[in-house]
Design a protein around this motif. Structure first.
Motif, PDB file in Angstrom:
ATOM      1  N   LEU A   1     105.894  43.802  24.719  1.00 32.54           N
ATOM      2  CA  LEU A   1     105.065  44.161  25.582  1.00 32.54           C
ATOM      3  C   LEU A   1     104.011  45.233  25.230  1.00 32.54           C
ATOM      4  O   LEU A   1     102.864  45.299  25.353  1.00 32.54           O
ATOM      5  N   LEU A   2     104.497  46.118  24.068  1.00 29.70           N
ATOM      6  CA  LEU A   2     103.556  46.816  23.578  1.00 29.70           C
ATOM      7  C   LEU A   2     102.532  46.194  22.700  1.00 29.70           C
ATOM      8  O   LEU A   2     101.327  46.550  22.497  1.00 29.70           O
ATOM      9  N   MET A   3     103.095  45.383  21.862  1.00 25.83           N
ATOM     10  CA  MET A   3     102.165  44.554  21.008  1.00 25.83           C
ATOM     11  C   MET A   3     101.303  43.586  21.663  1.00 25.83           C
ATOM     12  O   MET A   3      99.730  43.704  21.376  1.00 25.83           O
ATOM     13  N   GLY A   4     101.519  43.232  22.787  1.00 24.24           N
ATOM     14  CA  GLY A   4     100.709  42.286  23.631  1.00 24.24           C
ATOM     15  C   GLY A   4      99.702  43.264  24.202  1.00 24.24           C
ATOM     16  O   GLY A   4      98.269  43.048  24.291  1.00 24.24           O
ATOM     17  N   THR A   5      99.926  44.292  24.973  1.00 26.21           N
ATOM     18  CA  THR A   5      98.936  45.255  25.609  1.00 26.21           C
ATOM     19  C   THR A   5      98.040  45.844  24.603  1.00 26.21           C
ATOM     20  O   THR A   5      96.964  45.679  24.674  1.00 26.21           O
ATOM     21  N   LEU A   6      98.740  46.122  23.427  1.00 24.72           N
ATOM     22  CA  LEU A   6      97.965  47.173  22.190  1.00 24.72           C
ATOM     23  C   LEU A   6      96.860  45.877  21.676  1.00 24.72           C
ATOM     24  O   LEU A   6      95.594  46.177  21.345  1.00 24.72           O
ATOM     25  N   ALA A   7      97.221  44.454  21.533  1.00 25.71           N
ATOM     26  CA  ALA A   7      96.173  43.654  21.079  1.00 25.71           C
ATOM     27  C   ALA A   7      94.908  43.585  21.941  1.00 25.71           C
ATOM     28  O   ALA A   7      94.029  43.440  21.650  1.00 25.71           O
ATOM     29  N   ILE A   8      95.128  43.677  23.120  1.00 28.81           N
ATOM     30  CA  ILE A   8      94.106  43.547  24.074  1.00 28.81           C
ATOM     31  C   ILE A   8      93.308  45.014  23.892  1.00 28.81           C
ATOM     32  O   ILE A   8      92.158  44.797  24.230  1.00 28.81           O
ATOM     33  N   VAL A   9      93.817  46.029  24.011  1.00 27.95           N
ATOM     34  CA  VAL A   9      93.255  47.197  23.887  1.00 27.95           C
ATOM     35  C   VAL A   9      92.398  47.212  22.842  1.00 27.95           C
ATOM     36  O   VAL A   9      91.200  48.075  22.715  1.00 27.95           O
ATOM     37  N   VAL A  10      92.939  46.625  21.652  1.00 25.47           N
ATOM     38  CA  VAL A  10      91.952  46.822  20.402  1.00 25.47           C
ATOM     39  C   VAL A  10      90.689  46.192  20.518  1.00 25.47           C
ATOM     40  O   VAL A  10      89.556  46.601  20.364  1.00 25.47           O
ATOM     41  N   VAL A  11      90.746  44.894  21.306  1.00 19.52           N
ATOM     42  CA  VAL A  11      89.401  44.020  21.174  1.00 19.52           C
ATOM     43  C   VAL A  11      88.473  44.795  22.535  1.00 19.52           C
ATOM     44  O   VAL A  11      87.623  44.744  21.985  1.00 19.52           O
ATOM     45  N   ILE A  12      89.126  45.277  23.383  1.00 17.62           N
ATOM     46  CA  ILE A  12      88.359  45.918  24.483  1.00 17.62           C
ATOM     47  C   ILE A  12      87.779  47.289  24.031  1.00 17.62           C
ATOM     48  O   ILE A  12      86.536  47.304  24.049  1.00 17.62           O
ATOM     49  N   ALA A  13      88.453  48.017  23.082  1.00 14.72           N
ATOM     50  CA  ALA A  13      88.076  49.026  22.457  1.00 14.72           C
ATOM     51  C   ALA A  13      86.679  48.838  21.165  1.00 14.72           C
ATOM     52  O   ALA A  13      86.078  49.736  21.351  1.00 14.72           O
ATOM     53  N   GLU A  14      87.071  47.584  20.843  1.00 19.01           N
ATOM     54  CA  GLU A  14      85.971  47.252  19.925  1.00 19.01           C
ATOM     55  C   GLU A  14      84.588  47.091  20.828  1.00 19.01           C
ATOM     56  O   GLU A  14      83.524  47.501  20.294  1.00 19.01           O
ATOM     57  N   SER A  15      84.901  46.382  21.989  1.00 20.29           N
ATOM     58  CA  SER A  15      83.227  46.370  22.922  1.00 20.29           C
ATOM     59  C   SER A  15      82.938  47.770  23.446  1.00 20.29           C
ATOM     60  O   SER A  15      81.531  48.001  23.338  1.00 20.29           O
TER      61      SER A  15
ATOM     62  N   LEU B   1      95.755  50.080  30.586  1.00 22.08           N
ATOM     63  CA  LEU B   1      96.522  49.451  29.494  1.00 22.08           C
ATOM     64  C   LEU B   1      97.212  50.739  28.357  1.00 22.08           C
ATOM     65  O   LEU B   1      98.535  50.381  28.143  1.00 22.08           O
ATOM     66  N   SER B   2      96.705  51.942  28.401  1.00 23.34           N
ATOM     67  CA  SER B   2      97.244  52.883  27.601  1.00 23.34           C
ATOM     68  C   SER B   2      98.475  53.343  28.213  1.00 23.34           C
ATOM     69  O   SER B   2      99.481  53.818  27.565  1.00 23.34           O
ATOM     70  N   LEU B   3      98.620  53.339  29.493  1.00 23.74           N
ATOM     71  CA  LEU B   3      99.667  53.990  30.255  1.00 23.74           C
ATOM     72  C   LEU B   3     100.908  53.002  29.978  1.00 23.74           C
ATOM     73  O   LEU B   3     102.062  53.425  29.775  1.00 23.74           O
ATOM     74  N   GLN B   4     100.568  51.703  29.769  1.00 27.21           N
ATOM     75  CA  GLN B   4     101.620  50.771  29.692  1.00 27.21           C
ATOM     76  C   GLN B   4     102.087  50.775  28.216  1.00 27.21           C
ATOM     77  O   GLN B   4     103.288  50.554  27.803  1.00 27.21           O
ATOM     78  N   VAL B   5     101.127  51.025  27.152  1.00 22.69           N
ATOM     79  CA  VAL B   5     101.622  51.179  25.925  1.00 22.69           C
ATOM     80  C   VAL B   5     102.440  52.631  25.858  1.00 22.69           C
ATOM     81  O   VAL B   5     103.273  52.442  25.015  1.00 22.69           O
ATOM     82  N   ALA B   6     101.879  53.548  26.453  1.00 24.19           N
ATOM     83  CA  ALA B   6     102.877  54.875  26.373  1.00 24.19           C
ATOM     84  C   ALA B   6     104.504  54.673  26.870  1.00 24.19           C
ATOM     85  O   ALA B   6     105.393  55.022  26.166  1.00 24.19           O
ATOM     86  N   ARG B   7     104.246  53.879  27.954  1.00 21.49           N
ATOM     87  CA  ARG B   7     105.582  53.538  28.677  1.00 21.49           C
ATOM     88  C   ARG B   7     106.558  52.861  27.465  1.00 21.49           C
ATOM     89  O   ARG B   7     107.584  53.182  27.636  1.00 21.49           O
ATOM     90  N   GLN B   8     106.002  51.899  26.966  1.00 20.28           N
ATOM     91  CA  GLN B   8     106.909  50.880  26.131  1.00 20.28           C
ATOM     92  C   GLN B   8     107.220  51.628  24.789  1.00 20.28           C
ATOM     93  O   GLN B   8     108.175  51.577  24.429  1.00 20.28           O
ATOM     94  N   ALA B   9     106.210  52.518  24.204  1.00 26.13           N
ATOM     95  CA  ALA B   9     106.493  53.386  23.357  1.00 26.13           C
ATOM     96  C   ALA B   9     107.668  54.301  23.341  1.00 26.13           C
ATOM     97  O   ALA B   9     108.451  54.467  22.592  1.00 26.13           O
TER      98      ALA B   9
END
Length: 379
Positions: free
Chosen positions: A242-256, A55-63
């Motif tokens: 795409l960045l915001m959607g991916t990031l939202a998922i990363v945030v919740v998974i990161a909390e876990s 997911l971070s790779l996708q965040v970096a690509r879109q950023a």
């Protein structure tokens, strides 16, 4: 139809992340992992970490695409804002639901500083110096070295140096309150100061002083290969979605993952500072990928904007948040570093003093400091 086909890799990544998120949220998998043995927790961290990497790779690509579309410094501000959301979610959720750990915020902030300013910055500087030497038979000239925008670097250096000392060192020497923290009135002053300083910095960075944070020798023509998603014709809005959607998922998974990290450290009787290091590495993963990619394309200024911006936002925005949470929940917060950590922070700031040209020795020494810091945190 053609655009949808080109978007399939991004949509597939989102689907994988959404599936893992649903598994964690609507089943008892997370509770089972938290209640399991140390080996079970480690396995869960490895699996979730792999998903976060994808997911971070996708965040970096879109950023990166946004940075190309919007130009500096707006592009890197998007990624910086994204990363601070992950950090605040991780630290906040752990403070609210985890066991009391008064040094969690301090360890996380200091780990972000050291990973970003010594580890990743050192690697980027070393890579840049290595890439500049194209002909081994010819001596290296000063004009061949990578150039940075010294004015922008000086702004970052002054702000990061001032705020890091005020937040992480001065509390140890204040008579206002014991145990590395200030009293409530001084904490309010510190929080307001941090927010005002960061707000003024953003105002200047995106306004009259924008040129301080741009490449010294920008390629006006652009590199079409670097616009790897230009054929999508979706413009910045598509990349932002795409960045915001991916990031939202990363945030919740990161909390876990934050809960698993804390549980795993306690279960294996590891140093408590290791939790802060792992949280920092998890937080900085998208920015590390983005900075290294930018460096390999000869855009060191963009890499430094990303890393320095992340550190400054971490100090300026995390401190008010954790102090507020600590005050509301009655959780003890310790900001002052240990003695050896204060020395390492001072050495890091000394090595990062701005220069017009980047030498490989600077990157090497930063990596040495990173190595010693990492080892000292584990012993």
């Amino acid at each position: 139809m053609n655009r949808l086909r080109l978007l399939l890799p991004e949509l597939a990544t989102l689907s994988i992340g959404a599936g893992v998120l649903a598994l964690l949220s609507f089943t008892g998998v997370l509770e089972w992992l938290l209640a399991g043995s140390a080996s079970t927790i480690v396995l869960g961290l490895i699996l979730l970490g792999s998903v976060v990497v994808v997911l971070s790779l996708q965040v970096a690509r879109q950023a990166e695409l946004l940075a190309e579309e919007l130009g500096e410094p707006f592009g890197t501000l998007v990624l910086t804002g994204s990363v601070i959301v992950i950090e605040l979610a991780l630290i906040g959720s752990t403070m609210l639901t985890g066991e009391s750990n008064p040094t969690l915020a301090r360890d996380s902030m200091f780990s972000v500083l050291m990973v970003a300013l010594t580890g990743i910055t050192g690697l980027c500087m070393a890579l840049t110096s290595r890439m500049q030497k194209k002909d081994r038979d010819q001596p290296m000239r000063v004009e061949d070295l990578a150039a940075t925008n010294k004015a922008g670097a000086m702004v970052y250096y002054n702000l990061i140096g001032t705020m890091s000392v005020l937040v992480l060192i001065i509390p140890n020497f204040s008579n206002d309150s014991p145990e590395g923290n200030f009293s409530l009135p001084l904490n309010i002053v510190l929080s307001v100061t941090a927010l005002v300083v960061y707000g003024l910095f953003l105002f200047n960075q995106t306004g009259a002083y924008r040129g301080f944070f741009m490449e010294m020798f920008a390629d006006e023509g652009g590199n079409p290969e670097s616009r790897h998603h230009a054929e999508l014709e979706g413009g910045p809005w598509q990349a932002a979605a795409l960045l915001m959607g991916t990031l939202a998922i990363v945030v919740v998974i990161a909390e876990s993952m934050g809960q698993l990290i804390e549980r795993g450290v306690n279960e294996l009787h590891l140093p408590s500072s290791l939790a802060g290091i792992l949280v920092a590495m998890l937080i900085l993963l998208p920015e590390a990928i983005n900075a290294i990619q930018a460096t390999r394309k000869g855009k060191l200024q963009r890499a430094l904007n990303t890393l320095y911006g992340s550190v400054l936002s971490t100090i300026s925005l995390t401190v008010p948040a954790v102090l507020l949470i600590g005050e509301v929940t009655g959780t003890k917060v310790i900001l002052g570093l240990e003695q050896y950590e204060m020395v390492l922070l001072s050495l890091t700031l000394f090595l990062l003093r701005p220069h017009s040209r980047v030498l490989g020795s600077e990157g090497l020494m930063l990596l040495v400091v990173f190595l010693f810091w990492f080892v000292l945190e584990l012993v």
